[in-house]
Design an enzyme around this catalytic site. Structure first.
Site: not given
Length: 713
Positions: A224, A138, A253
């Site tokens: 990532d 993702f 985040k």
């Protein structure tokens, strides 16, 4: 004030239906806890999907945001921004990277990485553009990043997708090597741990092999780390677990501590493919967001957070593995640090639905994988999982309240008989006092000595809470040296902050809002005189102060009635009063002394002017003049009523000399019981009731005060 249902209705009417939301509206957060619009409290195991890694409303982050917001909220990237430059420096200093690009989210960070890789391919690799990613990955929800994502459900409905992306199996080095197109492939994009994909951890051979492949073929390796970065796995960056450095790395985040902030980091020779005008973000690197990011970095680098993340991760894994032995539907526990997952043989969504009725907030899986990513900074050590504090009586159960009083009576008996009870041998107690004290300091210090431990007094000059050091930083020092922290201060939020950041129990020895230790000693004294608490009427004459607040909370636990007589304008805090009444407490607040005292079993009073209120002394003397506890007032109560005072007493003001010295006054018995009640609190917080039986005689632990006496009829 809007409730959950109201907010949900407003959301349903006006907001695009892109989320399957839980039926709650979260309105407040502190540390690991959040509260919904109905006032219900939850333990947050989701942390904003790995965003609030330092907990909700972390004081250092809030402070940084406030300070920056008062100076400059936003300025264009056409100018230099100090907090942005400083954050870039810190990220580069502590990683492989030489340069940073800031944006607002993980998807944007991955977009930047994709664009940089393609520009690098165009400039230095003859126009190569293709990026290999992995199945089940993702990378975001923009058109490019969802195309790179290896989940069909994410890509569905957005055809035609951009060209230049292919997926290969994760943890399969041979598949990656076979997929490389010598004419097209420019980069490999991979997550060190597939978080959204079910917490699948890369193996070391795979990661080392990817680096070797990229070096051999002249490709870029992109990690990532939107979820794995910024301490989530117990290291600052996930790649550090594997001894492999990427060429490009993406973050978001937890980077902003709750504010929208993303970053792409790169080596100098790769980053040089970006030049003015080749990429941009209006809000990327916003001064306020970067100030928050600097506070996050400071906590991760200097605050011991990473070590504690590892400790807590091991604790959780151990507990989950124990559960796995009990429940056959738990297939596998996996992850690193506090990015953990459990693979189930049943639908995980059913567990999430069951949790809707409990005080937990964590991811709501739609398949057989169940993920947890709680804040990493709140759990300062393994001990925190069983840690309790005594800041007030809020959250204290009836069993715990009764147990403390029973233990206090037992400890008092042993002390009177000269029986040793060194239940805290080798333990240390920090006495952090911002307010002067006789009874509190002496009884905690002597009590700790009798329990076999040692107390160290730290006054205002040594500590300087909120001036020399923040309460949070003070707690994070003390909890590494002491086993208990007792705090006597002014603002209640100071002790709340210390408890939030301490891994050892914190005891409220008095704040402007509550004085629970005194009320426990008072209850012990009343039981000694009256045999039980249940059914008693306690009348308090005077100010609706911290003593009253603690009595209100006690009345919500034990079935006695409490009446307060006070002048107008000196009533207790409305929110505390409402909460205790709603909890079932029998409370009367009146301006009539006779109404409050009539039929009382105990009459209680306290000084009219507390510490910090000295400027109000004359006004208070005038307001309370009619509220002195004297012979006339005592005559309104029951004939066997006792008179109570928490001391020090101002004779001739709140209580007459004659009443204070009368046989009915038990003020000095209350003072004595401060020693025993506080010893019980310390033993309970360190050992619990199971480890609190007094040693030293054959009858140890068997001659406790009957619980029926504490509970009432």
């Amino acid at each position: 004030m809007m409730k959950n249902r109201d907010v949900a209705a407003l959301t349903d009417k006006y907001i695009a239906k892109t989320y399957a939301r839980a039926p709650i509206a979260l309105v407040k957060g502190k540390g690991t806890k959040v509260w919904d619009a109905n006032g219900k409290e939850y333990l947050d195991f989701l942390a904003g999907i790995a965003v609030n890694s330092l907990g909700h409303c972390n004081p250092a982050i809030v402070k940084a945001i406030k300070q920056q917001a008062q100076k400059l909220l936003h300025v264009s990237n056409l100018y230099h921004i100090q907090s942005q430059a400083e954050l870039a420096r810190e990220l580069c200093r502590h990683s492989f990277a030489d340069r940073a690009f800031f944006c607002n989210s993980g998807a944007e960070a991955n977009e930047a990485a994709i664009k940089l890789a393609r520009r690098y391919g165009a400039e230095k690799l003859g126009g190569k553009y293709e990026i290999l990613s992995t199945h089940n990955s993702f990378h975001g929800r923009t058109l490019a990043t969802l195309t790179a994502t290896g989940q069909e459900k994410i890509r569905a409905g957005y055809d035609p997708l951009p060209a230049g992306f292919r997926q290969v199996p994760y943890n399969d080095l041979n598949a990656v090597e076979a997929a490389i197109d010598a004419q097209k492939t420019v980069a490999i994009l991979v997550e060190p741990i597939q978080a959204e994909g079910g917490v699948i951890v890369a193996n070391e051979i795979y990661m080392l092999g990817l680096r070797e492949l990229c070096d051999q073929r002249g490709l870029l390796l992109i990690f990532d780390e939107v979820q794995t970065g910024m301490g989530r796995t117990g290291k600052l960056f996930g790649y550090e677990h594997f001894g492999v450095k990427p060429d490009i790395l993406t973050l978001a985040k937890a980077l902003g501590g709750g504010l929208p902030l993303g970053a792409m980091l790169a080596r100098e020779d790769v980053a040089n493919s970006f030049m003015p005008g080749s990429h941009a973000s209006t809000f990327g690197g916003n001064p306020v967001c970067c100030a928050a990011g600097l506070a996050v970095m400071a906590a991760l680098i200097n605050g011991g957070v990473l070590k504690n993340c590892v400790q807590m991760g091991k604790y959780f894994v151990k507990g989950l593995e124990a559960l796995k032995k009990r429940f056959s539907f738990m297939r596998e526990v996996r992850g690193k640090g506090l990015l953990l997952g459990v693979e189930l043989s049943i639908d995980g969504g059913k567990i999430a639905e069951a949790d809707d009725h409990k005080e937990r907030n964590r991811p709501r899986p739609g398949d057989s994988r169940n993920r947890s990513c709680p804040p990493v900074a709140r759990f300062h050590s393994v001990r925190i999982m069983s840690k309790r504090d005594l800041l007030s009586f809020h959250g204290l159960s009836r069993r715990e309240f009764d147990g403390i009083l029973t233990l206090a009576s037992e400890l008092k008996r042993k002390q009177k008989r000269g029986v040793a009870h060194r239940l805290l041998a080798g333990k240390g107690l920090a006495l952090v006092f911002e307010k002067p004290s006789l009874r509190t300091r002496a009884t905690f210090a002597v009590g700790m000595t009798q329990l076999g431990g040692e107390a160290v007094y730290l006054g205002p000059a040594e500590v300087g809470l909120g001036t020399r050091e923040t309460p949070a930083d003070c707690a994070r020092n003390l909890d590494r040296w002491f086993d208990l922290i007792t705090v006597r201060t002014f603002e209640h939020k100071i002790i709340e902050e210390m408890a939030e950041y301490s891994s050892v129990p914190v005891i409220n020895a008095l704040t402007d809002d509550f004085h629970p230790c005194q009320v426990l000693a008072d209850c012990q004294t009343l039981i000694e005189r009256k045999g039980e608490l249940g059914g008693l009427k306690i009348a308090f004459v005077g100010d609706g102060n911290n003593m009253v607040h603690s009595w209100l909370e006690a009345a919500a636990i034990v079935p006695f009635s409490f009446a307060l007589a006070c002048p107008k304008g000196y009533e207790p805090d409305g929110a505390i009063l409402k909460k205790t009444v709603n909890a079932g407490a029998k409370i009367t607040v009146t301006h009539s002394i006779e109404e409050a005292v009539s039929g009382a079993d105990a009459i209680y009073t306290d000084v009219w002017t507390s510490m910090g209120q000295e400027k109000e002394t004359q006004a208070r003397l005038n307001a309370f003049r009619a509220y002195q506890v004297n012979g006339r007032i005592v005559a309104m109560a029951k004939k066997d009523a006792v008179v109570m005072h928490c001391l020090p007493a101002h004779r001739g003001e709140e209580i007459s000399h004659e009443v204070l010295e009368s046989p009915r006054c038990i003020a000095f018995d209350q003072a004595e019981n401060r020693l025993h009640a506080q010893k019980a609190v310390m033993v309970w917080l360190v050992n619990g009731f199971n480890g609190s039986k007094v040693q030293g005689s054959k009858s140890s632990g068997k001659r406790q005060l009957p619980m029926s006496k504490v509970r009432g009829k």
